[in-house]
Write a protein that holds these residues in place. Structure first.
Motif, short mmCIF file in Angstrom:
data_model
loop_
_atom_site.label_atom_id
_atom_site.label_comp_id
_atom_site.label_asym_id
_atom_site.label_seq_id
_atom_site.Cartn_x
_atom_site.Cartn_y
_atom_site.Cartn_z
N GLY A 1 0.81 -1.20 0.00
CA GLY A 1 0.00 0.00 0.00
C GLY A 1 0.84 1.25 0.00
O GLY A 1 2.08 1.21 0.12
N GLU B 1 -5.52 6.41 1.09
CA GLU B 1 -4.80 5.14 1.19
C GLU B 1 -5.09 4.30 -0.05
O GLU B 1 -6.24 4.14 -0.44
CB GLU B 1 -5.26 4.34 2.41
CG GLU B 1 -4.90 4.96 3.72
CD GLU B 1 -5.39 4.13 4.90
OE1 GLU B 1 -6.24 3.23 4.70
OE2 GLU B 1 -4.92 4.39 6.01
N THR C 1 -4.38 0.42 -1.41
CA THR C 1 -3.92 -0.91 -1.03
C THR C 1 -4.14 -1.87 -2.19
O THR C 1 -5.07 -1.70 -2.99
CB THR C 1 -4.66 -1.46 0.21
OG1 THR C 1 -6.06 -1.48 -0.06
CG2 THR C 1 -4.38 -0.62 1.44
#
Length: 120
Positions: free
Chosen positions: A86, A97, A99
């Protein structure tokens, strides 16, 4: 019944945006599946580059290092080993974020499905 093909490794990608003051409730979430580690990381790199002008200088530098030559090589290698990876950034009151997780995808294109029983 013909069996489906062998499972293939695919890569589940998520981008979650949070308000930095409330990291428990996402503002936006997007998801997709990619066929290779390189495709998955390339999608993140393109997304990060698009945000670079909105970032504070320190975050912009971090983003440019990660998207530059060799910066995301460790992420690609982790995916090849079957490990998740990530990257995250903060800017303009948001925490973003990305991932990527490997998963088994089954080819069911030639799978014969059972017909539903007809009602009497």
């Amino acid at each position: 019944m013909r069996q489906s093909g062998p499972p293939l490794t695919a890569f589940w990608c998520e981008r979650v945006v949070y308000e930095t003051l409330d990291a428990n409730s996402p503002v936006h979430t997007s998801r997709c599946s990619m066929s290779t580690p390189a495709e998955a990381i390339r999608a993140i790199r393109v997304d990060v580059r698009a945000l670079r002008d909105t970032l504070a200088p320190a975050e912009r530098e971090r983003a440019l290092r990660w998207t530059g030559p060799g910066g995301s090589l460790g992420a690609v290698a982790a995916l090849h080993r079957g490990e998740p990876c990530g990257f995250s950034l903060s800017g303009e009151g948001l925490w973003i974020e990305w991932t990527v997780r490997p998963y088994l995808a089954f080819d069911v294109s030639d799978l014969s499905l059972l017909r539903a029983a007809e009602a009497p």
